[in-house]
Design an enzyme around this catalytic site. Structure first.
Site, short mmCIF file in Angstrom:
data_model
loop_
_atom_site.label_atom_id
_atom_site.label_comp_id
_atom_site.label_asym_id
_atom_site.label_seq_id
_atom_site.Cartn_x
_atom_site.Cartn_y
_atom_site.Cartn_z
CE LYS A 48 -3.40 -0.98 -0.86
NZ LYS A 48 -3.71 -1.50 -2.19
CG HIS A 107 4.37 -6.03 -1.39
ND1 HIS A 107 4.48 -4.83 -1.80
CD2 HIS A 107 3.40 -6.57 -1.92
CE1 HIS A 107 3.38 -4.41 -2.27
NE2 HIS A 107 2.86 -5.65 -2.65
CB SER A 136 -3.80 2.50 1.90
OG SER A 136 -3.80 1.90 0.59
P1 A3P Z 1 -5.09 4.56 -1.19
O1 A3P Z 1 -5.90 3.40 -0.59
O2 A3P Z 1 -4.64 5.42 0.02
O3 A3P Z 1 -6.10 5.38 -2.10
P2 A3P Z 1 -0.09 -0.35 -3.86
O4 A3P Z 1 -0.20 -0.12 -5.27
O5 A3P Z 1 0.95 -0.36 -3.06
O6 A3P Z 1 -1.04 -1.43 -3.43
O7 A3P Z 1 -0.86 1.05 -3.09
C1 A3P Z 1 -2.12 1.39 -3.33
C2 A3P Z 1 -2.56 2.87 -2.83
O8 A3P Z 1 -1.66 3.86 -3.79
C3 A3P Z 1 -3.49 3.31 -2.82
O9 A3P Z 1 -3.76 4.34 -1.99
C4 A3P Z 1 -3.85 3.91 -4.19
O10 A3P Z 1 -5.22 4.74 -4.40
C5 A3P Z 1 -2.45 4.94 -4.16
N1 A3P Z 1 -2.30 5.04 -5.62
C6 A3P Z 1 -2.13 4.20 -6.56
N2 A3P Z 1 -1.87 4.92 -7.99
C7 A3P Z 1 -1.70 6.22 -7.57
C8 A3P Z 1 -1.51 7.37 -8.19
N3 A3P Z 1 -1.39 7.26 -9.54
N4 A3P Z 1 -1.57 8.66 -7.72
C9 A3P Z 1 -1.63 8.64 -6.12
N5 A3P Z 1 -2.02 7.36 -5.59
C10 A3P Z 1 -2.05 6.21 -6.30
#
Ligand code: A3P
Length: 290
Positions: A48, A107, A136
């Site tokens: 996340k 991860h 998240s």
């Molecule tokens: P939130 O749940 O706070 O919205 P991962 O890819 O490590 O699983 O992380 C997912 C998190 O990164 C989510 O956060 C997602 O919305 C955010 N995320 C993914 N792409 C993004 C982008 N282009 N800009 C900002 N946040 C992004």
């Protein structure tokens, strides 16, 4: 591998019933069969932290901002999530056959990866502040059928502080990579910096990967990897992920500071103390709002 503590299921939490440190057989296979190449790019995060974001950016940087390819092949196929065991899929054989440059997602803490990856592969580590990470992670645990967490945010908060969540301790992960951040093959970035200066961070990734991009290519990458575009793009929005009805999407809010909508004042005090306790004298710049 032998030094890794025994794998166990989180028996303390009936709602969390998965292995904390991944699939032991697959990890063992990775340690014995994965053949690192100097051109490999490893995207590493605690879950996340914005893995999907940085993996899209890094892939585009390393492929001349080829938006056509990025719009026609899912990001998860261009960057292989090596530690996710998928029945019937032999990712190691696929990676053996893959053309350079291979992009691989992890991860895990540094000490769980094959030593050559940490020493020689190109590693991009992305950290996110723990307050937004726990929020998240909570939503992801609820929405993803793989986990199907049924507890409340307050319950998940306690599990996170006790390191009783999938992939275990946030600190073990972050600190293990912080410790090697000055190696020339490691680039340590933060989610919050991506928010504050995406152009600049794309430039850092390009420098690190030894790619020279035109300003126009950088602009294309910045535009393509905005939250709105990635959320609308079926190649990057993980819409194929088995999801629990009524829960949030994978591309949820994409903000810095959303924790304020979830934390009680008491939780904030406790997490601040928890951060202090784990950081000790280590100074990692952390941004909790922008
Ligand atoms: P939130 O749940 O706070 O919205 P991962 O890819 O490590 O699983 O992380 C997912 C998190 O990164 C989510 O956060 C997602 O919305 C955010 N995320 C993914 N792409 C993004 C982008 N282009 N800009 C900002 N946040 C992004």
């Amino acid at each position: 591998w032998a030094a890794i503590p025994s794998f166990f299921r989180c028996t303390t939490a009936p709602v969390l019933t998965f292995r904390r440190l991944g699939d032991p057989e697959l990890m063992q296979a990775i340690h014995t069969r994965f053949q690192p190449r100097p051109t490999d790019v490893h995207i590493v995060t605690y879950p996340k932290a914005g893995t999907s974001w940085i993996q899209e950016i890094a892939w585009l940087v390393n492929h001349d901002a080829d938006l056509e390819a990025a719009r026609s092949t899912p990001s998860s196929q261009r960057t292989v999530y090596i530690e996710l065991a998928v029945p019937g899929v032999d990712k190691l054989t696929q990676l053996d056959a893959a053309a350079d440059p291979r992009h691989v997602k992890w991860h895990h803490s540094a000490w769980l990866l094959p030593a050559e990856v940490v020493r020689e592969g190109k590693v991009i580590y992305l950290m996110r502040n723990p307050k937004d990470t726990v929020v998240s992670w909570y939503h992801f645990q609820r929405m993803n059928k793989l986990y199907a967490f049924q507890g409340t945010f307050d319950e998940f908060f306690e599990l996170f502080l006790a390191h009783q969540v999938p992939y275990g301790s946030y600190w073990e992960n972050v600190l293990s990579w912080w410790a090697v951040r000055q190696q020339p093959n490691v680039l340590f970035l933060t989610y919050e910096d991506l928010h504050q200066d995406l152009h600049g961070e794309v430039g850092k990734v390009a420098n690190f990967l030894g790619r020279s991009l035109t300003p126009e290519q950088v602009n294309r990458i910045v535009e393509h990897s905005s939250f709105e575009q990635m959320r609308a793009n079926p190649m990057t929005n993980a819409s194929q992920m088995p999801k629990i009805e009524g829960e949030s999407d994978f591309m949820r809010k994409g903000k810095v500071g959303d924790w304020k909508n979830y934390f009680s004042a008491e939780q904030d005090v406790r997490m601040n103390a928890w951060i202090k306790q784990h950081l000790g004298d280590i100074q990692i710049p952390m941004l909790f709002e922008t």
